[in-house]
Design a protein around this motif. Structure first.
Motif, PDB file in Angstrom:
ATOM      1  N   LEU A  78      38.497  30.646  28.736  1.00  0.00           N
ATOM      2  CA  LEU A  78      39.096  30.161  29.981  1.00  0.00           C
ATOM      3  C   LEU A  78      40.280  30.993  30.434  1.00  0.00           C
ATOM      4  N   ALA A  79      40.624  32.027  29.660  1.00  0.00           N
ATOM      5  CA  ALA A  79      41.778  32.861  29.996  1.00  0.00           C
ATOM      6  C   ALA A  79      41.697  33.467  31.391  1.00  0.00           C
ATOM      7  N   PRO A  80      40.513  33.908  31.872  1.00  0.00           N
ATOM      8  CA  PRO A  80      40.475  34.476  33.234  1.00  0.00           C
ATOM      9  C   PRO A  80      40.939  33.516  34.321  1.00  0.00           C
ATOM     10  N   LEU A  81      40.921  32.215  34.046  1.00  0.00           N
ATOM     11  CA  LEU A  81      41.373  31.252  35.054  1.00  0.00           C
ATOM     12  C   LEU A  81      42.871  31.346  35.291  1.00  0.00           C
ATOM     13  N   GLY A  82      43.578  32.054  34.409  1.00  0.00           N
ATOM     14  CA  GLY A  82      44.997  32.283  34.635  1.00  0.00           C
ATOM     15  C   GLY A  82      45.277  33.275  35.753  1.00  0.00           C
ATOM     16  N   ASP A  83      44.254  33.953  36.223  1.00  0.00           N
ATOM     17  CA  ASP A  83      44.373  34.906  37.324  1.00  0.00           C
ATOM     18  C   ASP A  83      44.020  34.186  38.620  1.00  0.00           C
ATOM     19  N   LEU A  84      44.963  34.132  39.547  1.00  0.00           N
ATOM     20  CA  LEU A  84      44.744  33.415  40.799  1.00  0.00           C
ATOM     21  C   LEU A  84      43.580  33.996  41.579  1.00  0.00           C
ATOM     22  N   ARG A  85      43.358  35.301  41.456  1.00  0.00           N
ATOM     23  CA  ARG A  85      42.246  35.938  42.159  1.00  0.00           C
ATOM     24  C   ARG A  85      40.915  35.355  41.688  1.00  0.00           C
ATOM     25  N   VAL A  86      40.797  35.121  40.406  1.00  0.00           N
ATOM     26  CA  VAL A  86      39.579  34.526  39.856  1.00  0.00           C
ATOM     27  C   VAL A  86      39.417  33.103  40.359  1.00  0.00           C
ATOM     28  N   LEU A  87      40.491  32.333  40.332  1.00  0.00           N
ATOM     29  CA  LEU A  87      40.424  30.944  40.779  1.00  0.00           C
ATOM     30  C   LEU A  87      39.995  30.849  42.245  1.00  0.00           C
ATOM     31  N   LEU A  88      40.537  31.717  43.082  1.00  0.00           N
ATOM     32  CA  LEU A  88      40.200  31.677  44.497  1.00  0.00           C
ATOM     33  C   LEU A  88      38.746  32.089  44.736  1.00  0.00           C
ATOM     34  N   THR A  89      38.276  33.066  43.987  1.00  0.00           N
ATOM     35  CA  THR A  89      36.878  33.484  44.122  1.00  0.00           C
ATOM     36  C   THR A  89      35.940  32.371  43.677  1.00  0.00           C
ATOM     37  N   LEU A  90      36.270  31.714  42.577  1.00  0.00           N
ATOM     38  CA  LEU A  90      35.453  30.594  42.110  1.00  0.00           C
ATOM     39  C   LEU A  90      35.511  29.422  43.099  1.00  0.00           C
ATOM     40  N   ALA A  91      36.676  29.219  43.710  1.00  0.00           N
ATOM     41  CA  ALA A  91      36.793  28.156  44.712  1.00  0.00           C
ATOM     42  C   ALA A  91      35.906  28.455  45.915  1.00  0.00           C
ATOM     43  N   THR A  92      35.786  29.736  46.277  1.00  0.00           N
ATOM     44  CA  THR A  92      34.884  30.122  47.369  1.00  0.00           C
ATOM     45  C   THR A  92      33.448  29.743  47.032  1.00  0.00           C
ATOM     46  N   ILE A 202      37.439  42.253  39.511  1.00  0.00           N
ATOM     47  CA  ILE A 202      38.779  41.783  39.156  1.00  0.00           C
ATOM     48  C   ILE A 202      39.093  42.116  37.701  1.00  0.00           C
ATOM     49  N   THR A 203      38.183  41.751  36.797  1.00  0.00           N
ATOM     50  CA  THR A 203      38.373  42.012  35.365  1.00  0.00           C
ATOM     51  C   THR A 203      37.033  42.404  34.772  1.00  0.00           C
ATOM     52  N   PRO A 204      36.679  43.678  34.832  1.00  0.00           N
ATOM     53  CA  PRO A 204      35.344  44.107  34.379  1.00  0.00           C
ATOM     54  C   PRO A 204      35.033  43.750  32.928  1.00  0.00           C
ATOM     55  N   THR A 205      36.028  43.803  32.049  1.00  0.00           N
ATOM     56  CA  THR A 205      35.761  43.545  30.636  1.00  0.00           C
ATOM     57  C   THR A 205      35.501  42.082  30.333  1.00  0.00           C
ATOM     58  N   ALA A 206      35.768  41.201  31.296  1.00  0.00           N
ATOM     59  CA  ALA A 206      35.508  39.770  31.105  1.00  0.00           C
ATOM     60  C   ALA A 206      34.282  39.327  31.892  1.00  0.00           C
ATOM     61  N   VAL A 271      44.752  39.934  32.791  1.00  0.00           N
ATOM     62  CA  VAL A 271      44.280  38.731  32.123  1.00  0.00           C
ATOM     63  C   VAL A 271      43.662  39.104  30.789  1.00  0.00           C
ATOM     64  N   GLU A 272      43.883  38.310  29.763  1.00  0.00           N
ATOM     65  CA  GLU A 272      43.266  38.554  28.467  1.00  0.00           C
ATOM     66  C   GLU A 272      41.759  38.485  28.611  1.00  0.00           C
ATOM     67  N   THR A 273      41.057  39.397  28.020  1.00  0.00           N
ATOM     68  CA  THR A 273      39.627  39.484  28.200  1.00  0.00           C
ATOM     69  C   THR A 273      38.893  39.222  26.902  1.00  0.00           C
TER      70      THR A 273
END
Length: 277
Positions: A78-92, A202-206, A271-273
């Motif tokens: 769940l670490a990627p959820l600490g990135d607001l960019r990820v949260l906004l994309t998932l919200a979309t 946003i985070t390729p390794t994750a 973000v931790e991956t």
């Protein structure tokens, strides 16, 4: 999946996997409707079980073994959820597919004027919708490569929002319902591939975790759509489901722009991956 096809082909393979999902819907929904009407709903369940058994045999015989990834804790997943960019994309994703499936869940009610209550006509419309969705998936991969995820995401959301806003009128007859369903299928399912691409950028390794979270956002949206659509049908009118869905999709368009702006100005702290697949 990247372990099976190689990182260089992963984006194209994502589009193929999503196209498989939409084509299964294209064939499964009308076929299930037909079998259920002919032999009863239990026969539909037995048919699904038989197809699943064949799929399991195919996986066991045809897919190569892949290395087992080391166990990862829930916190790291769940670490990627600490990135607001990820949260906004998932919200979309969540908002868009909540709106899209709000109508699909009750498509028999929403399009009753076009079908005249004929299950065969409804099955034909579902088949057409699924075929359009498959085309949208396959085209989205190439279009994303050419124009970038932002343009494809925004245009797909804007077109499907307008399409849904017009459904109270276009669903009134078969002649107008057909093009409305084609636009819905192409743009609605064409959104998924560029959304996946945006998450990976946003985070390729994750990537494995991000794609899993994106799928979860879709399933949450689908689950909510049933409740919201049911309330709309009960308290208001089944023919305004498109307007309610359009409202969700329109909000998704505004939310979609936020992660783009933050992607162009990434956070200093990555973000931790977790491991790739």
């Amino acid at each position: 999946m990247a372990l099976l096809v190689g990182a260089g082909q992963a984006r194209e393979e994502f589009a193929i996997v999503v196209a498989g999902l939409s084509s299964a819907t294209a064939l499964g929904a009308p076929l299930g409707t037909f079998i259920g009407g002919w032999l009863g709903w239990r026969s539909t369940m037995w048919f699904v079980a038989a197809v699943a058994a064949l799929a399991a045999i195919g996986v066991a015989r045809l897919l190569q073994d892949v290395p087992t990834l080391p166990p990862v804790s829930l916190a790291r997943r769940l670490a990627p959820l600490g990135d607001l960019r990820v949260l906004l994309t998932l919200a979309t994703t969540w908002l868009a597919y909540a709106g899209i499936f709000l109508v699909y869940t009750y498509i028999g009610l929403s399009f009753d004027r076009a079908t005249g209550g004929d299950a065969r006509v409804l099955a034909g419309l579902l088949l057409l919708w699924g075929m359009a969705a498959t085309v949208g998936n396959l085209a989205a991969g190439r279009l994303t490569d050419r124009f970038g995820s932002r343009r494809i995401i925004n245009e797909a959301i804007a077109v499907v929002a307008l399409d849904f806003a017009l459904l109270p009128w276009t669903s009134a007859s078969l002649a107008t319902a057909v093009p409305a369903l084609v636009v819905w299928g192409v743009c609605g399912w064409g959104l998924l591939v560029p959304q996946q691409h945006r998450l990976i950028s946003i985070t390729p390794t994750a990537a494995p975790v991000l794609l899993g979270l994106n799928s979860a956002a879709i399933y949450i949206g689908v689950s909510m759509s049933g409740v919201i659509g049911g309330a709309t049908v009960t308290w208001f009118d089944r023919h305004i489901l498109g307007l309610v869905g359009a409202a969700f999709i329109a909000v998704a368009l505004f939310v979609a722009e936020w992660p783009h702006r933050r992607i162009t100005q990434p956070d200093r702290q990555p973000v931790e991956t977790v491991g790739t697949s």
